[in-house]
Design a protein around this motif. Structure first.
Motif, short mmCIF file in Angstrom:
data_model
loop_
_atom_site.label_atom_id
_atom_site.label_comp_id
_atom_site.label_asym_id
_atom_site.label_seq_id
_atom_site.Cartn_x
_atom_site.Cartn_y
_atom_site.Cartn_z
N THR A 70 0.81 -1.22 0.00
CA THR A 70 0.00 0.00 0.00
C THR A 70 0.84 1.27 0.00
O THR A 70 0.31 2.35 -0.15
CB THR A 70 -0.90 0.01 1.24
OG1 THR A 70 -0.06 -0.15 2.40
CG2 THR A 70 -1.89 -1.14 1.21
N GLU A 71 2.15 1.14 0.21
CA GLU A 71 2.97 2.35 0.34
C GLU A 71 3.91 2.55 -0.84
O GLU A 71 4.81 3.39 -0.77
CB GLU A 71 3.82 2.28 1.64
CG GLU A 71 3.08 1.79 2.87
CD GLU A 71 1.91 2.67 3.23
OE1 GLU A 71 2.10 3.89 3.38
OE2 GLU A 71 0.79 2.13 3.36
N LEU A 72 3.73 1.79 -1.92
CA LEU A 72 4.64 1.93 -3.08
C LEU A 72 4.49 3.31 -3.69
O LEU A 72 3.37 3.75 -3.98
CB LEU A 72 4.24 0.90 -4.16
CG LEU A 72 4.93 -0.45 -4.22
CD1 LEU A 72 4.36 -1.23 -5.38
CD2 LEU A 72 6.44 -0.34 -4.34
N ASP A 73 5.60 3.99 -3.95
CA ASP A 73 5.46 5.31 -4.58
C ASP A 73 6.00 5.29 -6.01
O ASP A 73 6.62 4.31 -6.45
CB ASP A 73 6.10 6.41 -3.72
CG ASP A 73 7.59 6.22 -3.54
OD1 ASP A 73 8.23 5.70 -4.47
OD2 ASP A 73 8.11 6.59 -2.47
N ASP A 74 5.76 6.39 -6.72
CA ASP A 74 6.11 6.44 -8.15
C ASP A 74 7.60 6.23 -8.37
O ASP A 74 8.01 5.58 -9.34
CB ASP A 74 5.70 7.80 -8.75
CG ASP A 74 4.19 7.91 -8.85
OD1 ASP A 74 3.50 6.93 -8.48
OD2 ASP A 74 3.70 8.97 -9.26
N GLU A 75 8.39 6.78 -7.47
CA GLU A 75 9.85 6.67 -7.61
C GLU A 75 10.30 5.21 -7.50
O GLU A 75 11.12 4.72 -8.29
CB GLU A 75 10.50 7.49 -6.50
CG GLU A 75 11.87 8.01 -6.84
CD GLU A 75 12.40 8.85 -5.67
OE1 GLU A 75 13.50 8.55 -5.21
OE2 GLU A 75 11.67 9.76 -5.21
N GLN A 76 9.72 4.50 -6.53
CA GLN A 76 10.07 3.08 -6.37
C GLN A 76 9.65 2.28 -7.60
O GLN A 76 10.41 1.46 -8.11
CB GLN A 76 9.36 2.50 -5.13
CG GLN A 76 9.94 3.01 -3.81
CD GLN A 76 9.05 2.65 -2.63
OE1 GLN A 76 7.82 2.70 -2.70
NE2 GLN A 76 9.67 2.28 -1.53
N ILE A 77 8.43 2.55 -8.10
CA ILE A 77 7.95 1.81 -9.27
C ILE A 77 8.84 2.10 -10.48
O ILE A 77 9.21 1.19 -11.22
CB ILE A 77 6.46 2.15 -9.56
CG1 ILE A 77 5.60 1.58 -8.42
CG2 ILE A 77 6.01 1.60 -10.92
CD1 ILE A 77 4.14 1.94 -8.49
#
Ligand SMILES: Cc1ncc(COP(=O)(O)O)c(C=O)c1O
Length: 371
Positions: free
Chosen positions: A351-358
Motif C-alpha cells: 500500500t505504500e509503493l510510490d512512483d519513484e520506487q515503481i
C-alpha cells in the motif's frame, strides 16, 4: 516485498488505541474486540457468519471438518497454489486431487476440474490466487451438477469482488459453501501475528464450525465432536478491526500501483502483464510472466540491485515430495503449471509503493531484458 512499517506509521494512533482497549480490559481470549471485528467483517463482506480462528491454514482445515468430509473423499484443488491448501486435505486423510490452472489468471482450470471428477469427489477448493477470483460461476455450476461442496481459499483475495454472470456482485470467499481466509501480516488485510477466519451463509454449518474451533464444545465441557483450539486472539482482532475500514483504500492503492507497473512494462516483448478478468482484482501479488527464458537471471539481477522479488511458486504441488502421486498424476495434465513455475515473478506490491520506487523497479527490469 511489503512495507509494514510505512503502513503502521500511517495508522499508528488508531491501531495503538484499539490494542490499548484490549490491554485495559484484559479480555485477551474471545474478548469484545473479537466479536466487534467479526460483526464488522460480516457487514463488509455481506456474509451471514464470520468465524474468526488462528490462521488461514486452520480456517481451511476447520471448513473441511465442518462439512463432514471423511477419509478417502476426493477434494479437487489447484496445482499452482501455496501448500497450505493441499496440506489440510492430506492431514484430514482426504485425497487431494491436484489439477492444472489457466495460463492467464493462474486460477483453477474448469476443464481440468471436469476431467478430475469421480464418484468419490466431494469438494472443490478454488484458490483466488494473487487477489483475483477463480471462475466461480462455472465452479458453482459444476458443484451443483455433481453435488459437491465448494470451499473458497480466500487467503490472498480479501476484499476482491466477483461479478457473476447474472450481474450480481459478491465479495470473494462468500460464494461457495464456505470461505477461508488468512490475516498473515503481508495479506491485504493483515494483523501483527497470525490470524484467520471462516465465512459462510449457512446457519447450521456456522454453528458446527463455532464448536469445532473451540474443542468441539457447544456447551461448556460437553465435547460433542472432535474439535481444535483455533482462536483469533483479541490483540490481533483489535489490529484487524482498526485496519478493516481502510481495506478498500489499501486495495485501491494496490490496484493503482499495478496500473503503473503495467504502463511502464506494457511494451516489453518478453513480459506478459497480469491478466484481469472482468472482476475486481486486489493484487495481493503483482505477477508477471517472463517469456524469454531468463526469469531466474532476472531474479538474481533484481536482488543484486537491492530490489526484492518473489517466485510464487517455484515447484508445482504435484512435484512436491509430500504430495507427489505417480499413479494418479500424468505430466501432460500439468502443462500450464509446469510452465508457470519457470516464468512467474512477483514484484514488490503493497500500500505504500510510490512512483519513484515503481520507476526504479521497472527501469531495472527493462534495462535487464533489453540487454
Ligand atoms: C493460498 C493460501 N492458502 C492458505 C494460506 C494459509 O494461511 P496462513 O499462513 O494464515 O495459515 C495462505 C497463506 O500464506 C495462502 O496464500
Amino acid at each position: 516485498m511489503v512495507d509494514l512499517k510505512g503502513q503502521y506509521n500511517d495508522i499508528k494512533t488508531t491501531v495503538n488505541a484499539s490494542i490499548e482497549e484490549v490491554l485495559e480490559n484484559t479480555a485477551y481470549i474471545n474478548g469484545p474486540k473479537v466479536h466487534e471485528f467479526q460483526k464488522n467483517l460480516e457487514a463488509y463482506l455481506g456474509v451471514k457468519h464470520v468465524i474468526p480462528c488462528a490462521n488461514g491454514t486452520d480456517a481451511l482445515q476447520i471448513a473441511m471438518m465442518g462439512l463432514g468430509l471423511k477419509p478417502g473423499d476426493e477434494v479437487i484443488t489447484a496445482d499452482f497454489t501455496f501448500a497450505a491448501t493441499v496440506e489440510v486435505i492430506a492431514l484430514l486423510q482426504l485425497t487431494p486431487v491436484l489439477v492444472d490452472v489457466n495460463p492467464d489468471d493462474f486460477n483453477i482450470n474448469i476443464d481440468a476440474i471436469k476431467k478430475a471428477i469421480t464418484p468419490k469427489t466431494k469438494a472443490i477448493v478454488p484458490v483466488h490466487l494473487f487477489g483475483q477470483c477463480a471462475n466461480m460461476d462455472a465452479i458453482m455450476e459444476l458443484a451443483k451438477a455433481h453435488n459437491l461442496y465448494v470451499i473458497e481459499d480466500n487467503a490472498q483475495a480479501i476484499g476482491a469482488s466477483y461479478k457473476s454472470k447474472n450481474g450480481q456482485i459478491f465479495k470473494a470467499g462468500t460464494m461457495g459453501d464456505v470461505g477461508a481466509t488468512s490475516f498473515f501480516p503481508s495479506k491485504n488485510l493483515g494483523c501483527y501475528g497470525d490470524g484467520g477466519a471462516i465465512f459462510t451463509n449457512n446457519d447450521d454449518l456456522a454453528h458446527t464450525i463455532r464448536g469445532i474451533v473451540n474443542h468441539g464444545m457447544y456447551e461448556r465441557y460437553h465435547h460433542d465432536v472432535v474439535g481444535v483450539n483455533s482462536r483469533l486472539d483479541s490483540i490481533q482482532a483489535a489490529v484487524l478491526d482498526a485496519k478493516l475500514p481502510k481495506l478498500d483504500v489499501y486495495n485501491k492503492a494496490r490496484q493503482d500501483a499495478a496500473k503503473k507497473y503495467d504502463e511502464a512494462l506494457k511494451n516489453i516483448d518478453a513480459v506478459v502483464l497480469p491478466f484481469r478478468n472482468q472482476h475486481g482484482h486486489v493484487f495481493h501479488q503483482y505477477t508477471l510472466r517472463i517469456k524469454s527464458g531468463n526469469r531466474d537471471a532476472l531474479v538474481k539481477h533484481l536482488n543484486n540491485n537491492g530490489i526484492p522479488c518473489g517466485v510464487y511458486y517455484p515447484i508445482p504441488l504435484h512435484k512436491q515430495k509430500a504430495y507427489a502421486d505417480e499413479k494418479r498424476y500424468n505430466e501432460t495434465d500439468f502443462i500450464v503449471t509446469n510452465q508457470l513455475v519457470q516464468e512467474v515473478i512477483s514484484l514488490p506490491m503493497h500500500t505504500e509503493l510510490d512512483d519513484e520506487q515503481i520507476a526504479h523497479i521497472t527501469s531495472t527490469i527493462i534495462n535487464f531484458l533489453n540487454e
